[in-house]
Design a protein around this motif. Structure first.
Motif, PDB file in Angstrom:
ATOM      1  N   ILE A 174       1.232  83.821   6.978  1.00 37.92           N
ATOM      2  CA  ILE A 174       0.423  82.601   6.888  1.00 37.92           C
ATOM      3  C   ILE A 174       0.150  82.275   5.414  1.00 37.92           C
ATOM      4  O   ILE A 174       0.188  81.116   4.991  1.00 37.92           O
ATOM      5  CB  ILE A 174      -0.874  82.781   7.689  1.00 37.92           C
ATOM      6  N   PHE A 218       0.841  64.434   1.089  1.00 39.03           N
ATOM      7  CA  PHE A 218       0.811  64.250   2.545  1.00 39.03           C
ATOM      8  C   PHE A 218       1.512  65.409   3.242  1.00 39.03           C
ATOM      9  O   PHE A 218       0.977  66.013   4.179  1.00 39.03           O
ATOM     10  CB  PHE A 218       1.492  62.929   2.905  1.00 39.03           C
ATOM     11  N   PHE A 237      -0.597  68.652   3.006  1.00 37.55           N
ATOM     12  CA  PHE A 237      -1.731  68.755   3.937  1.00 37.55           C
ATOM     13  C   PHE A 237      -1.234  68.933   5.363  1.00 37.55           C
ATOM     14  O   PHE A 237      -1.817  69.677   6.159  1.00 37.55           O
ATOM     15  CB  PHE A 237      -2.622  67.523   3.830  1.00 37.55           C
ATOM     16  N   ALA A 238      -0.134  68.237   5.680  1.00 38.17           N
ATOM     17  CA  ALA A 238       0.430  68.397   7.018  1.00 38.17           C
ATOM     18  C   ALA A 238       0.882  69.840   7.217  1.00 38.17           C
ATOM     19  O   ALA A 238       0.663  70.432   8.276  1.00 38.17           O
ATOM     20  CB  ALA A 238       1.595  67.437   7.208  1.00 38.17           C
ATOM     21  N   VAL A 253      -0.371  72.536   5.790  1.00 34.93           N
ATOM     22  CA  VAL A 253      -1.545  73.391   6.002  1.00 34.93           C
ATOM     23  C   VAL A 253      -2.091  73.183   7.406  1.00 34.93           C
ATOM     24  O   VAL A 253      -2.377  74.139   8.141  1.00 34.93           O
ATOM     25  CB  VAL A 253      -2.629  73.087   4.946  1.00 34.93           C
ATOM     26  N   LEU A 254      -2.215  71.921   7.776  1.00 34.25           N
ATOM     27  CA  LEU A 254      -2.824  71.625   9.079  1.00 34.25           C
ATOM     28  C   LEU A 254      -2.003  72.231  10.208  1.00 34.25           C
ATOM     29  O   LEU A 254      -2.546  72.839  11.131  1.00 34.25           O
ATOM     30  CB  LEU A 254      -2.917  70.108   9.248  1.00 34.25           C
ATOM     31  N   VAL A 282      -0.801  76.561   8.825  1.00 33.02           N
ATOM     32  CA  VAL A 282      -1.936  77.470   8.642  1.00 33.02           C
ATOM     33  C   VAL A 282      -2.959  77.284   9.756  1.00 33.02           C
ATOM     34  O   VAL A 282      -3.618  78.218  10.188  1.00 33.02           O
ATOM     35  CB  VAL A 282      -2.568  77.239   7.254  1.00 33.02           C
ATOM     36  N   GLY A 283      -3.085  76.037  10.220  1.00 31.53           N
ATOM     37  CA  GLY A 283      -4.122  75.769  11.216  1.00 31.53           C
ATOM     38  C   GLY A 283      -3.692  76.065  12.633  1.00 31.53           C
ATOM     39  O   GLY A 283      -4.461  76.618  13.413  1.00 31.53           O
ATOM     40  N   ALA A 284      -2.475  75.691  12.995  1.00 31.15           N
ATOM     41  CA  ALA A 284      -2.104  75.741  14.405  1.00 31.15           C
ATOM     42  C   ALA A 284      -1.082  76.827  14.711  1.00 31.15           C
ATOM     43  O   ALA A 284      -1.304  77.660  15.591  1.00 31.15           O
ATOM     44  CB  ALA A 284      -1.582  74.384  14.841  1.00 31.15           C
ATOM     45  N   SER A 292      -0.216  79.384  13.057  1.00 32.86           N
ATOM     46  CA  SER A 292      -0.742  80.723  12.796  1.00 32.86           C
ATOM     47  C   SER A 292      -1.503  81.256  14.016  1.00 32.86           C
ATOM     48  O   SER A 292      -1.403  82.431  14.356  1.00 32.86           O
ATOM     49  CB  SER A 292      -1.667  80.668  11.596  1.00 32.86           C
TER      50      SER A 292
END
Lengths: 241, 407, 172
Positions: C33, C50, C53-54, C56-57, C60-62, C64
């Protein structure tokens, strides 16, 4: 519809919120140190020793150092040492008294067994719960002087129970007096040949039916006048133990 | 723009910053400019956090007919109580002086990293929030995306905390947290999509500016006052509650079942960091809600514009947080299956419908006269009818409970 | 700027390498991650905010979460270390063969592709442009991706679904 329950719930709490500002009756809490809590009559936490007279607590303890409570105490938090001498109790009978009486409240579990086994109604449960102290050993060990509290105090904290106890004690005392009078009369009648065993065998009998009357007026705290004026004074030196 | 937008109070914070910066040599000015912004945000929201905790405790108490903390005054002055307002500082001293306990079998590094990461990322979300007119720490083109990206990383920290503690409860809580956060990320983002659709931008600043109009001077054009905006706002609030682990969605730290979940093995300052991050997350999400749906720093009426924009923002933010506290004092915790069912079977379809609704709103933007009424009616129907139908199916066979033994 | 790139590269490659070296699966997942986050940092460095951030979102966010879920649900004891099997010549040989093949394919792909020299300044692309581009020129690809993902989702739902009867008190 979905969500109506949530709105109802929010309305209830909003009502609580507004109501808590102008309706003191809603409040479920008391502001404790300023506003004392009203304890229920049967609340108890630690035992104390009942003394007859507030002015001379050490001299008028009901305790006769029989040590039953010490033996019965499950966590063994009571320490008693018998006195060497005797002094008259409320009934005028010569009794021992506790030279040392201590309760370790850090050990006490408030079971009330000491109260139940005491044949002299000398130990009762207290209501004092503010016992915070800075020393966990010395400050929580209560000695005889700290434990002794007058009978009036007992009446304050447990009025019903105290009245019942007093009624019983007065009845006992009356019976004892009558018995004393009777023996005195018997002695006067037959001063020489009063057989001792018969006397002692008869003695308890008049006492037991006399326990019945419960509607005795509350007894004064002062000890029986005329009895043991001088022995009471001897309670003083015993403190040195 | 009205003259109010240029009033002295409006400009004061920014001018103070520029005045401070000019004392520094040229190469340091850029750095100082941003440092002052960061410090100001940290100071304001740090204090805000402190007073949110006391406000939460007092409000919850009042909602339950209690008094709440009202004792702590100032040290050395006896009898001065200040209605307990200094409680957060007492709490801070207490947590700072507590022993920091790390379980013997814990994964030391992750156990240490988790609170740091959670605070860092929850603070990062503040960077793109417009706190007032021209008061935005970082202007980004894709600000909304940035916000959700930074928020997403906190879930990872919760997992790290739960896993590294080597505690059954913590691990269970970590699993729950993952399931919950991943479920509610979707409705949260979907509830925001209509805003992006209508405003045509991802920039928070521009979104606030598009809401800055009034019909006849007192009807603000905030997005919450449109059918799709209201629906989006409600979905946003539910999802935000879940994302910030607050009651009624506080399953990851359920005290009664999981003994505080991923926080079980944390104490002292690390615990305080988690606590802080939770409130920062809540504040940031509330601030985002204010920005997107409640017109940001815009005044509700034209004649109220003399109040500086940052005060309006704060006022709305406080309103949101009070509402969240009110909800916490009212609702009960959901079960994990109810929680995920609510997200996937109810909120996500509704949010998707709402996106279509917003598309219709954009397409019918040129309708005028009586057609305007039709536009409102259609938009309203598109969201209310599915809400009622889905609500029925969600609560079918669920009559008011009868209690046999409790009166 | 170059120092930043080197730092990002070290973070990216270092965490990826560490992810492979760790024996603890959770550590590996977390390091993976971290390397995804490094990719996002690289995008940011390249001026594509853009995409960053996409990244990471989504990663890293989903994603992971999915990885961690998979690790936690499949392993009996998530903290136990993998049994260290004795190194054999056979295993080493297989590993080296796979590595050489992968390297060959990748380097062939890299060498055969033409890199046009990048502009000095990053092209100013707004989010709106990206969106329009996706919907106009790459609309078909987007649709296909969407269909594939939906099918996968439906398949997963069908696999996971049980026909246990729903009790009324289970409803929210």
């Amino acid at each position: 519809m979905l969500g109506s329950g949530i709105i109802k719930g929010l309305a209830v709490t909003a009502k609580n919120f507004v109501g808590s500002y102008y309706d003191p009756a809603r409040m479920t809490t008391v502001e404790y140190p300023e506003q004392p809590t009203v304890l229920p009559e049967n609340y108890r936490n630690f035992p104390f020793l009942v003394s007859e007279n507030a002015t001379d607590p050490m001299g008028t303890l009901r305790c006769v150092a029989c040590q039953i409570c010490e033996k019965e105490c499950p966590p063994q938090c009571i320490i008693i040492e018998k006195s060497k001498d005797k002094k008259p109790d409320a009934n005028g009978k010569m009794q021992l008294y506790p030279a040392v009486f201590g309760i370790d409240t850090s050990v006490c579990m408030s079971c009330q067994i000491c109260v139940e086994v005491c044949p002299f109604d000398a130990i009762k449960m207290d209501k004092v719960f503010e016992i915070a102290a800075t020393d966990r050993f010395l400050d929580l060990y209560l000695n005889r002087e700290q434990l002794a509290k007058p009978n009036t105090y007992y009446h304050q904290i447990h009025p019903e129970e105290a009245a019942e106890v007093d009624g019983r004690l007065t009845a006992d005392r009356k019976a004892a007096e009558e018995k004393a009078k009777a023996t005195a009369a018997a002695k006067a009648a037959a001063p020489v040949a009063a057989p001792k065993p018969a006397d002692s065998a008869v003695a308890p009998k008049p006492a037991s039916p006399a326990v019945k009357p419960q509607d005795e007026p509350r007894r004064l705290v002062s000890p029986k006048p005329g009895e043991g004026g001088s022995p009471l004074g001897e309670g003083g030196p015993a403190k040195s133990s | 723009m009205s003259p109010a937008s240029d009033s002295y109070l409006e400009r004061a914070p920014l001018e103070l910053r520029d005045w401070l910066v000019q004392f520094l040599p040229e190469p340091l000015q850029w750095l100082a400019h941003h440092l002052i912004t960061v410090v100001a945000v940290l100071a304001v929201f740090g204090t805000f956090f402190a007073f949110t905790t006391i406000a939460e405790r007092k409000l919850l108490a009042r909602l339950q007919n209690r008094l709440g903390p009202n004792r702590s005054g100032l040290p050395w002055i006896k009898g001065l109580k200040l209605w307990g307002l200094t409680q957060p500082f007492a709490d801070a001293v207490k947590t700072l002086t507590k022993e920091d306990i790390v379980p013997a079998t814990a994964d030391k590094w992750l156990h240490f990293l988790a609170p740091v990461i959670v605070v860092a990322f929850s603070l990062m979300t503040f960077a793109v929030l417009p706190f007032g007119r021209n008061m935005i720490p970082v202007e980004l083109n894709a600000a909304l995306l940035y916000f959700f990206a930074a928020g997403a990383a906190t879930e990872l920290a919760i997992f790290m905390a739960g896993w590294s503690s080597r505690n059954k409860y913590s691990l269970l809580a970590a699993m729950r947290a993952l399931a919950q956060l991943i479920s509610y990320e979707l409705p949260l983002i979907l509830s925001v999509v209509p805003i992006v659709l209508v405003a045509g931008t991802l920039s928070t600043k521009a979104i606030v500016l598009t809401q800055g109009y009034w019909t006849s001077g007192f009807l603000p054009h905030w997005f919450v006052f449109t059918p799709w905006g209201l629906a989006g706002f409600l979905i946003f609030i539910v999802a935000a509650l879940a994302e910030s682990n607050r009651s009624p969605f506080d399953l990851p730290e359920a005290e009664s079942e999981l003994i505080a979940g991923h926080l079980t093995e944390y104490s002292g300052f690390k615990y305080a960091l988690f606590f802080m991050a939770e409130y920062f997350g809540l504040t940031a999400l509330s601030a985002l809600g204010v920005t997107l749906f409640l017109g940001g720093w815009q005044a509700p009426c034209v004649f109220l514009e003399f109040i500086p924009s940052y005060l309006w923002f704060m006022l709305k933010l406080i309103g949101m947080i009070v509402f969240f506290i009110w909800v916490r004092g009212t609702l009960l915790r959901l079960r994990i299956d109810q929680l995920t069912r609510l997200a996937w079977k109810f909120l996500v379809p509704l949010a998707l419908l709402n996106v279509g609704n917003a598309a219709f709103w954009v397409l019918s933007a040129h309708w005028a006269g009586p057609l305007q009424l039709v536009r409102w009616a259609v938009s309203f129907a598109v969201i209310v009818i599915p809400f009622v139908i889905m609500g029925r199916s969600l609560t079918a066979g669920f009559a008011p409970r009868t209690y046999r033994y409790a009166s | 700027m170059t120092t930043a790139l080197i730092l990002i590269a070290i973070l990216l490659l270092g965490s990826a390498a560490a992810a492979m070296l760790r024996r603890n699966l959770i550590h590996s997942a977390l390091l993976l991650i971290a390397s995804w986050a490094g990719v996002a940092a690289f995008y940011l460095w390249a001026g594509a905010e853009f995409v960053a951030f996409a990244q990471v979102l989504i990663y890293v966010g989903a994603i992971s979460m999915v990885v961690l879920f998979a690790v936690l649900l499949t392993r009996q004891n998530p903290v136990a270390e993998l049994p260290a099997e004795p190194a054999s010549r056979m295993r080493a040989l297989t590993g080296i063969t796979v590595a050489v093949c992968t390297a060959a394919i990748l380097s062939a792909a890299i060498l055969s592709s033409k890199f046009t020299p990048a502009a000095d300044t990053a092209p100013q692309t707004s989010v709106k442009q990206i969106g329009l581009e996706l919907m106009h020129r790459h609309g078909t690809a987007l649709l296909i991706v969407g269909v594939i993902l939906t099918v996968a989702l439906l398949g997963a739902t069908i696999l996971a679904a049980t026909d246990a009867k729903e009790k009324p008190e289970d409803r929210p």
